[in-house]
Enzyme design. Structure first.
Site, PDB file in Angstrom:
ATOM      1  N   ASN A   8      -4.626  12.674  20.340  1.00 36.45           N
ATOM      2  CA  ASN A   8      -4.478  11.609  19.334  1.00 36.45           C
ATOM      3  C   ASN A   8      -5.222  10.392  19.871  1.00 36.45           C
ATOM      4  O   ASN A   8      -4.738   9.730  20.786  1.00 36.45           O
ATOM      5  CB  ASN A   8      -2.986  11.308  19.136  1.00 36.45           C
ATOM      6  CG  ASN A   8      -2.754  10.119  18.208  1.00 36.45           C
ATOM      7  OD1 ASN A   8      -3.699   9.616  17.579  1.00 36.45           O
ATOM      8  ND2 ASN A   8      -1.511   9.670  18.114  1.00 36.45           N
ATOM      9  N   TRP A   9      -6.373  10.140  19.291  1.00 33.54           N
ATOM     10  CA  TRP A   9      -7.193   9.021  19.777  1.00 33.54           C
ATOM     11  C   TRP A   9      -6.663   7.671  19.302  1.00 33.54           C
ATOM     12  O   TRP A   9      -7.155   6.630  19.733  1.00 33.54           O
ATOM     13  CB  TRP A   9      -8.655   9.212  19.344  1.00 33.54           C
ATOM     14  CG  TRP A   9      -9.429  10.136  20.243  1.00 33.54           C
ATOM     15  CD1 TRP A   9      -8.904  11.019  21.160  1.00 33.54           C
ATOM     16  CD2 TRP A   9     -10.853  10.270  20.339  1.00 33.54           C
ATOM     17  NE1 TRP A   9      -9.919  11.680  21.806  1.00 33.54           N
ATOM     18  CE2 TRP A   9     -11.135  11.243  21.331  1.00 33.54           C
ATOM     19  CE3 TRP A   9     -11.936   9.656  19.677  1.00 33.54           C
ATOM     20  CZ2 TRP A   9     -12.438  11.613  21.672  1.00 33.54           C
ATOM     21  CZ3 TRP A   9     -13.232  10.038  20.027  1.00 33.54           C
ATOM     22  CH2 TRP A   9     -13.465  11.003  21.013  1.00 33.54           C
ATOM     23  N   LYS A  10      -5.698   7.667  18.388  1.00 33.86           N
ATOM     24  CA  LYS A  10      -5.143   6.404  17.857  1.00 33.86           C
ATOM     25  C   LYS A  10      -6.291   5.510  17.380  1.00 33.86           C
ATOM     26  O   LYS A  10      -7.276   6.025  16.859  1.00 33.86           O
ATOM     27  CB  LYS A  10      -4.253   5.740  18.915  1.00 33.86           C
ATOM     28  CG  LYS A  10      -3.209   6.734  19.474  1.00 33.86           C
ATOM     29  CD  LYS A  10      -2.146   6.096  20.303  1.00 33.86           C
ATOM     30  CE  LYS A  10      -1.166   7.176  20.768  1.00 33.86           C
ATOM     31  NZ  LYS A  10      -0.024   6.638  21.473  1.00 33.86           N
ATOM     32  N   HIS A  94       4.003   9.435  13.096  1.00 29.28           N
ATOM     33  CA  HIS A  94       3.922   8.979  14.489  1.00 29.28           C
ATOM     34  C   HIS A  94       4.767   7.717  14.642  1.00 29.28           C
ATOM     35  O   HIS A  94       4.848   6.902  13.722  1.00 29.28           O
ATOM     36  CB  HIS A  94       2.465   8.702  14.869  1.00 29.28           C
ATOM     37  CG  HIS A  94       2.287   8.496  16.338  1.00 29.28           C
ATOM     38  ND1 HIS A  94       2.586   7.297  16.938  1.00 29.28           N
ATOM     39  CD2 HIS A  94       1.891   9.339  17.317  1.00 29.28           C
ATOM     40  CE1 HIS A  94       2.372   7.423  18.249  1.00 29.28           C
ATOM     41  NE2 HIS A  94       1.944   8.647  18.497  1.00 29.28           N
ATOM     42  N   GLU A  96       4.208   5.042  16.040  1.00 30.10           N
ATOM     43  CA  GLU A  96       3.474   3.793  15.794  1.00 30.10           C
ATOM     44  C   GLU A  96       3.341   3.512  14.304  1.00 30.10           C
ATOM     45  O   GLU A  96       3.320   2.357  13.881  1.00 30.10           O
ATOM     46  CB  GLU A  96       2.102   3.867  16.494  1.00 30.10           C
ATOM     47  CG  GLU A  96       2.285   3.747  18.012  1.00 30.10           C
ATOM     48  CD  GLU A  96       1.276   4.511  18.850  1.00 30.10           C
ATOM     49  OE1 GLU A  96       0.203   4.871  18.334  1.00 30.10           O
ATOM     50  OE2 GLU A  96       1.581   4.753  20.040  1.00 30.10           O
ATOM     51  N   GLU A 167       8.117  13.170  20.568  1.00 31.28           N
ATOM     52  CA  GLU A 167       7.518  12.084  21.338  1.00 31.28           C
ATOM     53  C   GLU A 167       8.545  10.969  21.535  1.00 31.28           C
ATOM     54  O   GLU A 167       8.722  10.124  20.654  1.00 31.28           O
ATOM     55  CB  GLU A 167       6.306  11.508  20.589  1.00 31.28           C
ATOM     56  CG  GLU A 167       5.206  12.500  20.333  1.00 31.28           C
ATOM     57  CD  GLU A 167       3.840  11.826  20.182  1.00 31.28           C
ATOM     58  OE1 GLU A 167       2.966  12.123  20.983  1.00 31.28           O
ATOM     59  OE2 GLU A 167       3.688  10.976  19.293  1.00 31.28           O
ATOM     60  N   GLY A 173       2.584   5.890  26.224  1.00 30.39           N
ATOM     61  CA  GLY A 173       1.722   4.878  26.828  1.00 30.39           C
ATOM     62  C   GLY A 173       2.357   4.109  27.972  1.00 30.39           C
ATOM     63  O   GLY A 173       1.837   3.074  28.384  1.00 30.39           O
ATOM     64  N   SER A 212       2.842  10.126  27.555  1.00 29.46           N
ATOM     65  CA  SER A 212       2.351  10.053  28.937  1.00 29.46           C
ATOM     66  C   SER A 212       2.062  11.417  29.546  1.00 29.46           C
ATOM     67  O   SER A 212       2.279  11.621  30.740  1.00 29.46           O
ATOM     68  CB  SER A 212       3.326   9.250  29.808  1.00 29.46           C
ATOM     69  OG  SER A 212       3.409   7.908  29.334  1.00 29.46           O
ATOM     70  N   GLY A 234      -3.573   8.658  25.533  1.00 28.24           N
ATOM     71  CA  GLY A 234      -4.562   8.088  26.443  1.00 28.24           C
ATOM     72  C   GLY A 234      -5.424   9.110  27.167  1.00 28.24           C
ATOM     73  O   GLY A 234      -6.652   8.948  27.262  1.00 28.24           O
TER      74      GLY A 234
HETATM   75  P1  13P Z   1       0.188   8.660  25.430  1.00 29.02           P
HETATM   76  O1  13P Z   1      -0.239  10.044  25.875  1.00 29.02           O
HETATM   77  O2  13P Z   1      -0.912   7.653  25.581  1.00 29.02           O
HETATM   78  O3  13P Z   1       1.475   8.266  26.047  1.00 29.02           O
HETATM   79  O4  13P Z   1       0.436   8.760  23.848  1.00 29.02           O
HETATM   80  C1  13P Z   1       1.223   9.785  23.343  1.00 29.02           C
HETATM   81  C2  13P Z   1       1.138   9.766  21.868  1.00 29.02           C
HETATM   82  O5  13P Z   1       1.629   8.871  21.210  1.00 29.02           O
HETATM   83  C3  13P Z   1       0.418  10.868  21.212  1.00 29.02           C
HETATM   84  O6  13P Z   1       0.615  10.863  19.842  1.00 29.02           O
END
Ligand code: 13P
Length: 255
Positions: A8-10, A94, A96, A167, A173, A212, A234
């Site tokens: 997931n590149w966000k 998600h 976020e 998640e 993160g 993470s 990430g």
């Molecule tokens: P990180 O791997 O950066 O913690 O993010 C996880 C995430 O939200 C994947 O959707």
């Protein structure tokens, strides 16, 4: 045994970042076929990434979609548009999106139907906050999110066209991850929910862990029962770390 490694590149990546996906696709050629590799870039890169990844072992997904097929929804993207651009899946709900955009589980459920309507595999995300875990409510919260976010029936009762990602919000993160025992307990709960809901097909719905995940911890996490892969933030932005996680997944397919 299959494993899924989905990046997931966000909100990261300009056109130049496509060189990373070229490297991922090159590395993917050496991967075992039991590992499904996918990158979900920002919407602006879906079409160009899908072009780059055509005829490779890497597929492309979106990060969100609107529930409607088209209409007056400025700034939104329909599931059909993602499919048209070459996506095969879409991340939904998600944390976020739930936090930044107040997205509710009911909306996530409507978007899941939209994904199916467009022929995309929905990747539905659930997870508790730190306060909810501290209050001993982690499993109850995830159960509530699953109950409300997932439709009651699958479009095809013989096929698991659905991915669930657990998640924990506090692990995203932050470099913190739950203990193996906590991941194990939660994934078992999710599996039990899916089986109660969808019967035998629920046993085959992939349940991914996200939060993470790194090359250093991926192997141990993916060896846990009912962890069918990872949703990686990430560490998916660089080919080296993403491919190292894919290699850890390949090891874990041996059971
Ligand atoms: P990180 O791997 O950066 O913690 O993010 C996880 C995430 O939200 C994947 O959707």
């Amino acid at each position: 045994m299959m494993k899924w490694v989905i990046g997931n590149w966000k909100m990261n990546g300009l056109g130049a970042a496509l060189t990373e996906v070229e490297k991922i696709a090159e590395g993917a050629a050496a991967q075992r076929p039991e590992v499904v590799l996918m990158i979900c870039p920002p919407a602006t890169l879906v079409a160009s990434m899908a072009d780059k990844c055509a005829a490779t072992a890497v597929s492309v997904g979106g990060q969100d979609c609107h529930a409607a097929e088209s209409g007056a929804h400025t700034g939104d993207i329909a599931a059909e548009m993602l499919a048209d651009a070459g996506a095969v899946a879409v991340i939904l709900g998600h944390s976020e999106r739930r936090t930044d955009h107040g997205e509710t589980s009911q909306e996530v459920r409507a978007k899941t139907h939209a994904a199916w309507r467009a022929g995309l595999t929905p990747i539905v995300c659930v997870g508790e906050t730190e306060a909810e875990r501290d209050a001993g409510r982690a499993e109850a919260v995830v159960e509530e999110q699953l109950a409300a976010s997932l439709p009651d029936t699958l479009p095809d009762q013989t096929r698991e066209d659905l991915i669930v990602a657990y998640e924990p919000v506090w692990a995203i993160g932050t470099g913190r991850v739950p203990t193996d025992a906590d991941i194990s307990a939660m994934h078992l709960k999710v599996r039990q929910h899916l089986e109660a809901r969808y019967g035998k097909v629920g046993s085959a719905v992939p349940i991914l862990y996200g939060g993470s995940m790194k090359p250093e911890n991926a192997g141990a996490i993916m060896a846990i029962a009912h962890v069918d892969g990872g949703l990686v933030g990430g560490a998916s932005l660089k080919a080296d770390s993403f491919l190292a996680i894919a290699a850890a997944a390949a090891m874990a397919t041996n059971g």
